[in-house]
Design a protein around this motif. Structure first.
Motif, short mmCIF file in Angstrom:
data_model
loop_
_atom_site.label_atom_id
_atom_site.label_comp_id
_atom_site.label_asym_id
_atom_site.label_seq_id
_atom_site.Cartn_x
_atom_site.Cartn_y
_atom_site.Cartn_z
N SER A 117 28.32 37.88 39.40
CA SER A 117 28.90 36.63 38.89
C SER A 117 29.74 35.95 39.95
CB SER A 117 29.76 36.92 37.66
OG SER A 117 29.00 37.45 36.60
N ASP A 118 29.61 34.63 40.05
CA ASP A 118 30.46 33.83 40.94
C ASP A 118 31.80 33.51 40.28
OD1 ASP A 118 28.41 33.41 43.06
OD2 ASP A 118 27.40 32.34 41.43
N VAL A 119 31.76 33.39 38.97
CA VAL A 119 32.97 33.14 38.18
C VAL A 119 32.98 34.17 37.06
CG1 VAL A 119 34.25 31.50 36.76
CG2 VAL A 119 32.84 30.67 38.66
N VAL A 120 34.12 34.83 36.85
CA VAL A 120 34.26 35.79 35.76
C VAL A 120 35.31 35.27 34.79
CG1 VAL A 120 34.98 38.13 35.13
CG2 VAL A 120 33.61 37.76 37.20
N SER A 121 34.94 35.14 33.51
CA SER A 121 35.85 34.64 32.49
C SER A 121 36.01 35.70 31.40
CB SER A 121 35.32 33.34 31.89
OG SER A 121 36.27 32.72 31.07
N VAL A 122 37.27 36.03 31.08
CA VAL A 122 37.58 37.15 30.19
C VAL A 122 37.86 36.64 28.78
CG1 VAL A 122 39.11 39.11 29.82
CG2 VAL A 122 38.55 38.41 32.16
N HIS A 123 37.18 37.26 27.80
CA HIS A 123 37.32 36.82 26.40
C HIS A 123 37.26 38.00 25.43
CE1 HIS A 123 37.05 32.66 27.65
NE2 HIS A 123 36.04 33.02 28.43
N VAL A 124 37.98 39.07 25.75
CA VAL A 124 38.03 40.23 24.87
C VAL A 124 39.40 40.32 24.21
CG1 VAL A 124 36.34 41.54 26.20
CG2 VAL A 124 38.76 41.75 26.75
N PRO A 125 39.48 40.88 23.00
CA PRO A 125 40.79 41.10 22.38
C PRO A 125 41.54 42.21 23.09
CG PRO A 125 39.07 42.10 21.05
CD PRO A 125 38.37 41.34 22.13
N LEU A 126 42.85 42.22 22.97
CA LEU A 126 43.66 43.26 23.58
C LEU A 126 43.70 44.49 22.67
CD1 LEU A 126 45.58 44.27 25.79
CD2 LEU A 126 47.46 43.20 24.50
N SER A 127 43.39 45.64 23.24
CA SER A 127 43.46 46.91 22.54
C SER A 127 43.70 48.00 23.58
CB SER A 127 42.15 47.19 21.79
OG SER A 127 41.08 47.39 22.71
N ASP A 128 43.84 49.22 23.12
CA ASP A 128 44.00 50.32 24.08
C ASP A 128 42.79 50.39 25.01
OD1 ASP A 128 46.41 50.99 22.93
OD2 ASP A 128 45.58 52.58 21.67
N ALA A 129 41.62 50.07 24.48
CA ALA A 129 40.39 50.16 25.28
C ALA A 129 40.27 49.05 26.30
CB ALA A 129 39.17 50.15 24.36
N THR A 130 40.91 47.90 26.06
CA THR A 130 40.77 46.77 26.98
C THR A 130 42.00 46.55 27.85
OG1 THR A 130 41.55 45.17 25.32
CG2 THR A 130 39.17 45.60 25.43
N HIS A 131 43.05 47.33 27.66
CA HIS A 131 44.23 47.20 28.52
C HIS A 131 43.83 47.50 29.97
CE1 HIS A 131 48.05 48.44 30.46
NE2 HIS A 131 48.56 47.49 29.70
N HIS A 132 44.10 46.56 30.87
CA HIS A 132 43.72 46.68 32.29
C HIS A 132 42.22 46.93 32.44
CE1 HIS A 132 47.92 47.49 34.25
NE2 HIS A 132 47.87 46.36 33.56
N LEU A 133 41.45 46.28 31.56
CA LEU A 133 39.99 46.36 31.69
C LEU A 133 39.54 45.87 33.07
CD1 LEU A 133 37.21 46.79 30.21
CD2 LEU A 133 37.33 44.35 29.62
N ILE A 134 40.25 44.85 33.58
CA ILE A 134 39.98 44.33 34.91
C ILE A 134 41.13 44.77 35.81
CG2 ILE A 134 39.52 42.29 36.30
CD1 ILE A 134 37.41 42.82 34.16
N GLY A 135 40.86 45.73 36.67
CA GLY A 135 41.88 46.27 37.57
C GLY A 135 41.36 46.38 38.98
N GLU A 136 42.01 47.21 39.78
CA GLU A 136 41.67 47.32 41.19
C GLU A 136 40.21 47.67 41.42
OE1 GLU A 136 43.34 49.63 45.20
OE2 GLU A 136 44.41 49.77 43.28
N ALA A 137 39.70 48.64 40.65
CA ALA A 137 38.31 49.06 40.83
C ALA A 137 37.35 47.93 40.48
CB ALA A 137 38.02 50.29 39.97
#
Length: 345
Positions: free
Chosen positions: A223-243
Motif C-alpha cells: 500500500s502507498d497509503v495506509v488508513s486505519v479504521h479498527v475499534p480500540l481493544s486489547d487486540a488492536t492496541h499498538h496494532l501498528i508499531g515498529e515492526a
C-alpha cells in the motif's frame, strides 16, 4: 430534567444534549429523565450508592461525560444500581465502556454506528489529501509570511497525486467502506484487510475493484497509503508499531481517524524521522488531548483535534440515536443498536 415520578420508567442522561433537544424533551414527557452535566467521579459513585438512581433502568452517556464520571470501567459498573439494564453510548467507538464488565451484570450496551460513517470518512479524505500534499509546510509558510517574503527563499514542496496510488484500509467496517467509496472517486486502487472478508452490506456501492488482502503484513507491504479504521481493544492496541512500519513501503503515507492507541506514536515519530513514513494525517492520538511532541514538531504531519464527527448534522444524528436507544430500552426492553458483543443478550 423530567419530574421524578416513581410510577414512570426512569432514565439517566450523562452529559449535555446540544442538538437533539427536541427529542430529549419528548422523552421527558414519556418517562422520568435525570440529566447530569457536571460533578466528579467520586460524587457520581456516591450517588449510585445512595439510592439516587435506584429506579434508573437505562443510562445514556456522551463521550464528554467522561470528564466527570470517568470511564465506565469495572469499578464504576460494579457500583451501578441493580435496576440498570441498559447503557446507551453516544459514539461509534465504545472503548470508554467496559462491555465485559457490563455483560457480567447482564447490562446491554449500545453505540451509534453508521450515522458517523460519512463525517469520519470525509475527515479521513481531508487528512489523506492534505498529507499527500504535505499541506502543513505551505500553510505555515503562508501564515508566517515566508511565502510573501522574497528573502525567505521559500521552496514549495511537491506533493503526490492520489490517482493511481494504492490505498490499504485496515478494518473495512462502515467507516472503512465509506472511505473506499470516496477514494475510488479519486482513482485510487483500494484494498483492505479484515480478519475475514467483509460482509456484503459493507461492499455495496464500492464496485468490483476492491481487493481483499488476507494478512496485515501483505497489505502494509503493498500500500502507498495506509488508513486505519479498527475499534480500540486489547487486540488492536499498538496494532501498528515498529515492526509494522518496517513492513510498509518506504515513503508510505499513514492516516489514523480510528483511535490513537491503535498506533504506537513513538514508533511513528521514528518512522517519520527516518523517512520510512513520508507523511502522516492524524485526527486521534495515543494520549489525547496530549500530542507527542515529535508529531507536533514534524512538518510532515497534518494534525486535527479529534474532529471526525464534528459536524452539526452528524452530532444531532448521534444524539438522536443514543436517545432513541434509551427510549427503546424503557418502552420495549431492547436496544436498537447493541454493540456486537451484546447482540446475543
Amino acid at each position: 430534567m423530567g419530574s421524578l415520578d416513581n410510577d414512570l420508567p426512569q432514565a439517566l442522561v450523562l452529559g449535555t444534549i446540544h442538538h437533539a433537544t427536541d427529542i430529549l424533551s419528548a422523552l421527558e414527557k414519556q418517562c422520568t429523565v435525570q440529566v447530569i452535566t457536571s460533578g466528579t467521579r467520586n460524587e457520581f459513585l456516591a450517588d449510585c450508592q445512595s439510592g439516587r438512581y435506584s429506579r434508573v433502568v437505562a443510562i445514556g452517556r456522551s463521550v464528554d461525560s467522561v470528564a466527570f464520571t470517568g470511564r465506565f470501567d469495572a469499578e464504576l459498573v460494579a457500583q451501578l444500581p441493580s435496576s440498570v439494564r441498559f447503557i446507551c453510548h453516544n459514539g461509534a467507538g465504545y472503548d470508554q465502556v467496559d462491555v465485559h464488565a457490563c455483560k457480567a451484570r447482564d447490562i446491554v450496551v449500545s453505540n451509534t454506528p453508521n450515522v458517523v460513517n460519512a463525517a469520519t470518512a470525509d475527515t479521513t479524505m481531508l487528512l489523506m489529501l492534505a498529507a499527500l500534499r504535505r499541506m502543513r509546510i505551505p500553510q505555515e509558510a503562508l501564515l508566517s509570511g515566508r511565502w510573501a517574503d522574497p528573502k525567505a527563499n521559500f521552496q514549495l514542496p511537491l506533493g503526490k497525486d492520489p490517482a493511481g496510488l494504492t490505498l490499504g484500509i485496515v478494518g473495512l467496517g462502515g467507516i472503512g467502506a465509506a472511505v473506499a467509496r470516496r477514494a475510488a472517486a479519486f482513482d485510487m486502487k483500494v484494498q483492505y484487510h479484515n480478519r475475514r472478508p467483509a460482509d456484503e452490506t459493507f461492499l455495496k456501492g464500492i464496485g468490483n475493484e476492491l481487493v481483499y488482502v488476507s494478512t496485515l503484513k501483505e497489505l502494509l507491504a503493498t500500500s502507498d497509503v495506509v488508513s486505519v479504521h479498527v475499534p480500540l481493544s486489547d487486540a488492536t492496541h499498538h496494532l501498528i508499531g515498529e515492526a509494522e512500519f518496517a513492513q510498509m513501503k518506504p515513503g508510505v503515507v499513514l492516516i489514523n481517524t480510528a483511535r490513537g492507541p491503535v498506533v504506537d506514536e513513538a514508533a511513528l515519530v521514528k518512522a517519520l524521522e527516518s523517512g520510512q513514513v513520508w507523511s502522516a494525517g492524524l485526527d486521534v492520538f495515543e494520549h489525547e488531548p496530549e500530542v507527542h511532541l515529535g508529531l507536533v514538531a514534524n512538518e510532515h504531519t497534518v494534525l486535527l483535534p479529534h474532529i471526525g464527527t464534528a459536524t452539526v448534522d452528524t452530532r444531532r444524528k448521534m444524539e438522536a440515536m443514543m436517545l432513541g436507544n434509551v427510549k427503546s430500552a424503557l418502552a420495549d426492553g431492547v436496544l436498537k443498536t447493541p454493540v456486537p458483543e451484546c447482540k446475543d443478550m
